[in-house]
Write a protein that holds these residues in place. Sequence first.
Motif, PDB file in Angstrom:
ATOM      1  N   ALA A 269      -3.521 -16.401  -3.110  1.00 24.86           N
ATOM      2  CA  ALA A 269      -4.936 -16.489  -3.491  1.00 24.86           C
ATOM      3  C   ALA A 269      -5.696 -15.214  -3.153  1.00 24.86           C
ATOM      4  O   ALA A 269      -6.697 -14.883  -3.805  1.00 24.86           O
ATOM      5  CB  ALA A 269      -5.584 -17.685  -2.792  1.00 24.86           C
ATOM      6  N   SER A 270      -5.237 -14.465  -2.147  1.00 24.34           N
ATOM      7  CA  SER A 270      -5.997 -13.290  -1.685  1.00 24.34           C
ATOM      8  C   SER A 270      -5.644 -12.006  -2.416  1.00 24.34           C
ATOM      9  O   SER A 270      -6.259 -10.967  -2.181  1.00 24.34           O
ATOM     10  CB  SER A 270      -5.775 -13.097  -0.181  1.00 24.34           C
ATOM     11  N   THR A 271      -4.660 -12.034  -3.294  1.00 25.34           N
ATOM     12  CA  THR A 271      -4.246 -10.816  -3.998  1.00 25.34           C
ATOM     13  C   THR A 271      -5.343 -10.330  -4.947  1.00 25.34           C
ATOM     14  O   THR A 271      -5.903 -11.105  -5.714  1.00 25.34           O
ATOM     15  CB  THR A 271      -2.957 -11.064  -4.798  1.00 25.34           C
ATOM     16  N   ARG A 272      -5.627  -9.012  -4.889  1.00 24.40           N
ATOM     17  CA  ARG A 272      -6.611  -8.407  -5.794  1.00 24.40           C
ATOM     18  C   ARG A 272      -5.943  -7.474  -6.802  1.00 24.40           C
ATOM     19  O   ARG A 272      -6.378  -7.387  -7.942  1.00 24.40           O
ATOM     20  CB  ARG A 272      -7.648  -7.615  -4.975  1.00 24.40           C
ATOM     21  N   SER A 273      -4.925  -6.738  -6.356  1.00 22.80           N
ATOM     22  CA  SER A 273      -4.240  -5.823  -7.262  1.00 22.80           C
ATOM     23  C   SER A 273      -2.738  -5.901  -7.013  1.00 22.80           C
ATOM     24  O   SER A 273      -2.294  -6.367  -5.961  1.00 22.80           O
ATOM     25  CB  SER A 273      -4.732  -4.381  -7.075  1.00 22.80           C
TER      26      SER A 273
END
Length: 571
Positions: free
Chosen positions: A259-263
């Motif tokens: 859930a915390s992945t941005r890139s």
Amino acid sequence: MAIGENERDRLELLVEVASAIDLPRLGQVALDGLRHVHGIAGAAIFLRVGSGEARVPVLLQSFELPPAVSLAPSKTLPEGRSLARGEEELEHFLSECEPGLLDSAVELVLLLPGDAEIDGFVLLRGVPWGERRRLERLGGALNRGLVNSWRLARARRLSHERRVLLDLQRHITGSLRIDEVIERLLDSLADVVPYDAAAIFLLREGAKEFQPATARGFSDLGSVKLKTTQGIAGLALASGDAVAVSEVANESRYVEARASTRSAVAIPLTVTGVHIGVLVLESDSPAAYRREHREMLASVAAQAAVAIENARLHTTEVQAQALQRELKTARSIQRGLLPRNIPQPEGWEILGANFPSLEMSGDLYDVVERDRDLALVVGDVMGKGAPAAMLAATLHAAIRHGLQRERDLARVVAGANRLLCGARMAHARFSSLFVGLLDPANGAFEYVNAGHDPPIVVRHDGSHEQLDEGGLVLGVMPEALYETGRVELPPGSLLLLYTDGVTETRSPEGEEFGLDRLDALLGEEAKQKGRHLHQILRTLLSRLRRHRAGEHRHDDITLLGARRIRSQRPA
């Protein structure tokens, strides 16, 4: 003319910023100077590193960005040194970068044109009256410091990356364990490429799903079923190149595993043009993977792919060698189950042979002495290799046990059938079987044929007979009933029990040897006086080889023959 203290502070700030050689230090010095020397209420520095990358906020001081603002696309910076509130260019620039910035109380933007690999801008709020020109000079110094710091950082990074690559190469090329290669790879990457989660997926030939080989930072990657056409890993395979996503929320093909992945970035692992896997890195920061990261990852992936493939081939070879040793042992055990010294009653020749198509055979044969009689047994378990051989050994033991306990052949075969019907083997369960009981004294032969290729009897008078009385193959119906057949084998008779590997031997054109050829050959051989059984069997094997004409045997071949030479002398 004396310089005022405030002016001296500005000059010292310009010199310090322009001569800075450390990028993080440069940014902090600039922010502190903006606040304490120029009286700026708040500032945010956005930078772009690498061609085509987005500009991301790297340093903030008393400047709260709207929640929607995470990065600004890499539009070409406008001409000039700054943009101020009230100028149409400022609103146009902010709306192009990120519309949310229009609500961020920006009063002045310092433009940092940098060079081909780094540029950016500084957002300022709370700008004192009359500071624009001084701030533009600071922006120019900041721009020079930015380029110098970046060039030095790049040189240091390249030097460090070379050391990491050499160290990685030394370690992974010296290992032949896949898990060790992969763990060392991820350890080395952490020194040069930022990631919060990493995974390596390996591909099996013909597989349609990725198989996670290792993962870090993922809670339960094993539960994610990812097809080879899905996700950024699938995109990397399809393109054959690295695929980077600056903001995963904007990439519809990204498959969320954190859930915390941005890139994220994915790099195919390729050996001699064949994809063997994919390396995936994920970051909790947006636009974390720049061009230099992708170039570094491409070099690492090339080394890692070769090392992983070498380790995989080594593992396969070791497993194959271990399997060959096990099969050799099993084959030795299986051969030990075949009769070594076949009884030779007076006036008879009895010979048997087994030729497996693989290391182990699903065929069986036996000759069992029972009182004055001889039991002749031939069977053919469905399938080949180890599973068929295991069931053949079980059936072999069951028949021997049954012959010792039962006089009635039909009951012996029925017992073996119930055994196979109760077996729970995924690859082999059915078997044909032929059991015959020979009285050497008078040539009487009773038998049960459970779905087996009918043995052939050729008598001295030229008559032929196929022995097909019996019932179903074993392993189909537990309550199947079997009938007993009876024939006479006078002197000069030839009896051949065989498996379908004989009649189904194929020529290069696909033509089977067939029952007619076998029957004709046995008829010719039986007519020849003084022809011994070993000569007959050798001729048959020679004809089979000639028919095959160099083609590989696709099935086991088993032969068990009995030749009555003469009547027994009276006791």
